[in-house]
Design a protein around this motif. Structure first.
Motif, PDB file in Angstrom:
ATOM      1  N   LEU A 117       7.435  42.369  73.762  1.00  0.00           N
ATOM      2  CA  LEU A 117       8.258  41.651  74.732  1.00  0.00           C
ATOM      3  C   LEU A 117       7.741  40.237  74.951  1.00  0.00           C
ATOM      4  O   LEU A 117       8.527  39.307  75.179  1.00  0.00           O
ATOM      5  CB  LEU A 117       8.293  42.421  76.058  1.00  0.00           C
ATOM      6  N   ILE A 118       6.438  40.053  74.889  1.00  0.00           N
ATOM      7  CA  ILE A 118       5.875  38.699  75.020  1.00  0.00           C
ATOM      8  C   ILE A 118       6.397  37.812  73.900  1.00  0.00           C
ATOM      9  O   ILE A 118       6.829  36.670  74.128  1.00  0.00           O
ATOM     10  CB  ILE A 118       4.335  38.761  75.006  1.00  0.00           C
TER      11      ILE A 118
ATOM     12  N   HIS B 231      13.149  52.189  75.584  1.00  0.00           N
ATOM     13  CA  HIS B 231      13.115  50.727  75.532  1.00  0.00           C
ATOM     14  C   HIS B 231      11.949  50.176  76.341  1.00  0.00           C
ATOM     15  O   HIS B 231      11.251  49.244  75.915  1.00  0.00           O
ATOM     16  CB  HIS B 231      14.442  50.174  76.052  1.00  0.00           C
ATOM     17  N   ARG B 232      11.724  50.771  77.504  1.00  0.00           N
ATOM     18  CA  ARG B 232      10.618  50.299  78.337  1.00  0.00           C
ATOM     19  C   ARG B 232       9.269  50.616  77.689  1.00  0.00           C
ATOM     20  O   ARG B 232       8.356  49.794  77.695  1.00  0.00           O
ATOM     21  CB  ARG B 232      10.701  50.940  79.723  1.00  0.00           C
ATOM     22  N   MET B 233       9.164  51.820  77.132  1.00  0.00           N
ATOM     23  CA  MET B 233       7.913  52.191  76.477  1.00  0.00           C
ATOM     24  C   MET B 233       7.618  51.277  75.300  1.00  0.00           C
ATOM     25  O   MET B 233       6.457  50.996  74.996  1.00  0.00           O
ATOM     26  CB  MET B 233       7.980  53.648  76.017  1.00  0.00           C
ATOM     27  N   ALA B 234       8.682  50.829  74.631  1.00  0.00           N
ATOM     28  CA  ALA B 234       8.487  49.974  73.464  1.00  0.00           C
ATOM     29  C   ALA B 234       8.103  48.553  73.851  1.00  0.00           C
ATOM     30  O   ALA B 234       7.548  47.827  73.029  1.00  0.00           O
ATOM     31  CB  ALA B 234       9.761  49.949  72.614  1.00  0.00           C
TER      32      ALA B 234
ATOM     33  N   THR C  90      -1.027  49.057  82.260  1.00  0.00           N
ATOM     34  CA  THR C  90      -0.865  48.075  83.342  1.00  0.00           C
ATOM     35  C   THR C  90       0.581  47.913  83.802  1.00  0.00           C
ATOM     36  O   THR C  90       0.814  47.341  84.871  1.00  0.00           O
ATOM     37  CB  THR C  90      -1.389  46.705  82.884  1.00  0.00           C
ATOM     38  N   GLY C  91       1.537  48.397  83.019  1.00  0.00           N
ATOM     39  CA  GLY C  91       2.936  48.195  83.362  1.00  0.00           C
ATOM     40  C   GLY C  91       3.443  46.796  83.062  1.00  0.00           C
ATOM     41  O   GLY C  91       4.600  46.477  83.353  1.00  0.00           O
ATOM     42  N   LEU C  92       2.622  45.955  82.472  1.00  0.00           N
ATOM     43  CA  LEU C  92       3.029  44.598  82.120  1.00  0.00           C
ATOM     44  C   LEU C  92       3.770  44.599  80.790  1.00  0.00           C
ATOM     45  O   LEU C  92       3.631  45.528  79.992  1.00  0.00           O
ATOM     46  CB  LEU C  92       1.797  43.685  82.021  1.00  0.00           C
ATOM     47  N   PRO C  93       4.552  43.572  80.506  1.00  0.00           N
ATOM     48  CA  PRO C  93       5.154  43.438  79.173  1.00  0.00           C
ATOM     49  C   PRO C  93       4.083  43.466  78.088  1.00  0.00           C
ATOM     50  O   PRO C  93       2.989  42.914  78.277  1.00  0.00           O
ATOM     51  CB  PRO C  93       5.853  42.070  79.244  1.00  0.00           C
TER      52      PRO C  93
END
Length: 785
Positions: free
Chosen positions: A369-370, A353-356, A362-365
């Motif tokens: 997700l934006i 989920h996080r990778m998607a 950068t680790g930003l959305p």
């Protein structure tokens, strides 16, 4: 039972065409086993139907013996017996005795059985009914009705054949009664036939539903067996059991081991206390545990209920399923269920989920997700009659960092940019990376427009400060486009589009600024879109033409050559400025074919001139980045017959901004052909003496802005022109002053030492025929004259 559990046993929907064997639906039901069951049921009652046909034939013969010829009855009886035996033997064949699946064609073929039997049994009422009296007619009706009923009851598993048989025979009986002068009885026979057909279809459907349910239960039992066997082998799951008071009644060793509790100690403990662990005393339970308590209180079955469990100080995730238990009298006695540790699976899911939804660099959305966050912000703004905002951020001069220092440095720079952006965000904003060097900010509450605009300016100021990356001091900036929702867009997609248009305006303004969306930006974008379509069409049909502006000697005004200038006249929009369509051609990747056409056309025209003057052609950086451009130039010279020294290629300093390309090598090969090079607009871009050192230019062109400023007395502009002239003289290069429009400007650039002049003072860009006529003048003549 819960809705989910009860839905598993809901009555399946049966497609009528599939039931009759006319269609094989592409749904989740496997009709092969069902068709095999239909054929197997028909085989089981095949002998019964054979006996019914033979008895019926005998009774018909006895009833019709007084009125029909014996030979006719014997012949019909033989045919009826033969057809009945053929149908019975076909159904008794070994083909479907043990088959677990049957093709669609096998069920469809049974319609021949129904048609054959129906045709045979329609002969007595239609062939002999008119010879019989009322008693005989009623006897025929009774016998045939019994045969139809027996067929509908016994052969309902094959509804297609049975309905055809009932329909054919019923129609013949109805016709017989109507011809016998008994319309009421004929109507009753017709109604009986219709009802019998409906009953046959209903019974056949019921049998199929039962068989489909049996197949589904068998598949489920097999699946459960496999899961239980896999569980026993892997040792991953465990069983649990509680009594009516929700206390552990039988502590499964594996269950106790998973919690780190002695099984003997666990027996009799409240089940919820066992699962709550350290949180039991404080009452701060996880939501999943509260859901479990509500379900147990309602005594409902549940599946795949997930809840966190603290095991030896570590949070683990369990998945629980259970069903209520009752004794022989129906009294509730507790629950029995199964549980499994899904911690690793959940961690993997969270990671996916996080990778998607987060950018790996950068680790930003990320963009996904934006978009989700913006859609939620838009929904909240509409719900509360508020405002949200969306910013698009594009880094300025970042591409130059990538091209000169490489992508690893560029990636680390993006990391530093993201760190600065995160420090500017509050709970009201979310920063994310769209991709490349583009970022975005979602502002949940943008009611205070001034605050949102201050944030945009703060982002610009913060990102414009220098960066230290791997011992490199880097200077970049950013441009921002801002859109306010729902004012500038009723949906997330529309708001993103509006912010993008505002960003374009910031970039066009030179960068380092922010602009808020305005309705006219959309009009400009639409105009640009229409113009691009027209430009592509102009390339295809050849709407371009060239004008030629003279270049003269500064000393005496004698003509020395021309610069070929591209012009476009649209049949509806009229003349369109090159300042408008050339940048569009570069963005649309059309500059290469247009530039090649200009080069070929200018060379072909210059070859026709009486005087051996040079023609200058502008080339874009995109053309020089293409290694095949040398071949294009060589072919243009060869096809036109123009000597190479009469062609001069003009380029701007921007061609040197992309490191690691073949542009310099391309220029060297062009020089090798004997072609001259000219550096256009020197001093207005990324001026560096290194450009002059690495490439042998024959001419430096001084931009008209310096000429005009110097004529107005600007000392800086005068000093720049003098320095460029001195530099060109030391490098044995000519200097061309562009945009000379007055006598004062002409005398100034002559005094400063420019060798060639170009501008309206001498001549505007000339159409083809006027320029060609000018080449016929003596070379010593003055263009100004």
């Amino acid at each position: 039972m819960t809705r989910q559990t009860s839905s598993q046993f809901a009555r399946p929907r049966i497609d009528a065409r599939a039931l009759l064997g006319l269609y094989d639906p592409a749904d989740t039901t496997d009709w092969g086993p069902i068709r095999a069951a239909q054929l197997h049921a028909g085989r089981q009652l095949a002998l019964f139907m054979l006996a019914a046909n033979l008895v019926g034939a005998s009774l018909i013969t006895l009833v019709l013996a007084p009125v029909a010829p014996l030979w006719a009855l014997a012949s019909w009886g033989a045919v009826a017996a033969a057809v009945a035996c053929a149908v019975a033997f076909r159904r008794l064949s070994k083909r479907h005795r043990t088959a677990i699946s049957a093709p669609l064609g096998d069920v469809r073929d049974t319609l021949l059985d129904g048609i054959a039997l129906g045709a045979v049994w329609s002969i007595p009422p239609l062939g002999f009914g008119h010879l019989a009296n009322t008693d005989i007619v009623l006897g025929l009706w009774t016998i045939l009705s019994l045969l139809m009923t027996a067929s509908a009851v016994a052969m309902a598993a094959l509804p297609l054949a049975t309905i055809l048989f009932v329909g054919i025979v019923g129609t013949s009986v109805t016709a017989m009664l109507a011809l016998a002068g008994a319309p009421v009885l004929a109507g009753a026979a017709a109604l009986f036939t219709v009802l019998l057909g409906i009953a046959t279809f209903g019974r056949g459907k019921a049998l199929v539903v039962i068989r489909a349910g049996e197949i589904a239960i068998a598949e489920r039992d097999e699946t459960v067996s496999l899961l239980l066997r896999e569980t026993e082998d892997a040792g991953a799951d465990w069983l649990w059991e509680i009594d009516a008071q929700r206390r552990v009644s039988r502590a499964n060793p594996r269950f106790a081991l998973s919690l780190g509790i002695d099984p003997k100690q666990m027996n009799g403990m409240p089940f919820l206390q066992v699962l709550a662990g350290p949180t039991w005393e404080g009452g701060d339970f996880a939501p999943g545990l509260r859901d479990l308590a509500d379900t147990l209180r309602k005594r409902e079955a549940f599946r795949d209920l997930r809840l966190p469990v603290i095991v030896e100080g570590e949070e683990r995730w369990w998945e629980m399923s259970a069903s209520p238990r009752h004794d022989e009298k129906g009294i509730f006695i507790g629950f029995r269920g199964v549980g499994s540790d899904i911690t690793e699976a959940r961690r993997s899911t969270d990671k996916i989920h996080r990778m998607a939804r987060f950018d790996g660099l950068t680790g930003l959305p990320n963009r996904l997700l934006i978009n989700e966050t913006l859609a939620q912000a838009m929904a909240d703004a509409e719900k509360w009659s508020a405002r949200c905002a969306f910013m698009m951020i594009d880094l300025d001069r970042f591409k130059a960092v990538n091209d000169t220092l490489g992508h690893p440095i560029g990636d680390r720079l993006l990391g530093r940019v993201s760190e600065r952006l995160k420090t500017l965000m509050s709970d009201n904003e979310m920063i994310g990376r769209l991709g490349g060097d583009e970022f975005a900010v979602v502002v949940h509450d943008a009611t205070d427009t001034a605050r949102t605009e201050r944030l945009a300016q703060t982002i610009i100021d913060t990102l414009s400060k220098p960066y230290e990356v791997d011992q490199h001091t880097l200077y970049i900036g950013c441009s921002v486009g801002l859109a306010i929702g729902p004012r500038d867009g009723r949906t997330a997609e529309m708001l993103i589009r509006s912010a993008d248009l505002a960003l374009y305006r910031s970039k066009d303004a030179g960068g380092g600024v922010f602009h808020t969306y305005e309705p006219q930006l959309h009009m400009a974008a639409e105009e640009r879109r229409v113009l691009e379509i027209a430009l592509r069409n102009a390339v295809e049909i050849g709407q371009f033409h060239l004008h030629y502006q003279p270049v003269v000697s500064a000393s005496d005004g004698a003509l020395t050559g021309f610069e070929a200038l591209l012009r476009w006249t649209h049949p509806e929009m009229g003349p369109i400025s090159p300042a408008k369509f050339v940048p569009l051609a570069e963005d649309a990747r059309l500059i290469a074919p247009i530039g090649e056409w200009v080069l070929r056309t200018a060379c072909a025209e210059a070859a026709l001139w009486d005087l051996p003057m040079r023609v200058a052609v502008n080339v874009s950086p995109e053309q020089l980045y293409n290694p095949a451009f040398v071949g294009i130039v060589a072919r243009a010279l060869a096809d036109s017959g123009l000597p190479p020294d009469r062609l001069e290629l003009e380029m701007t300093e921007s061609v040197f901004m992309r490191e690691g390309t073949a542009a310099v090598q391309v220029l060297e090969k062009i020089l090798g052909l004997g072609i001259r090079l000219s550096l256009d607009d020197f001093g207005t871009g990324y001026s560096s003496l290194g450009y002059l050192a690495r490439t042998r230019f024959s001419t430096i062109k001084i931009d008209r802005s310096f000429v005009q400023s110097a004529s107005r007395g600007a000392k800086e502009a005068t000093a720049i022109i003098r320095a460029v002239v001195a530099l060109a003289q030391s490098l044995e290069m000519a200097t061309t002053a562009e945009g000379v429009e007055t006598e004062e400007e002409y005398q100034l650039v002559r005094t400063l030492g420019c060798t060639k002049i170009q501008g309206y003072y001498f001549s505007r860009p000339l159409p083809l025929q006027e320029a060609r006529a000018l080449t016929m003048r003596p070379v010593t003549g003055s263009v100004a004259a």
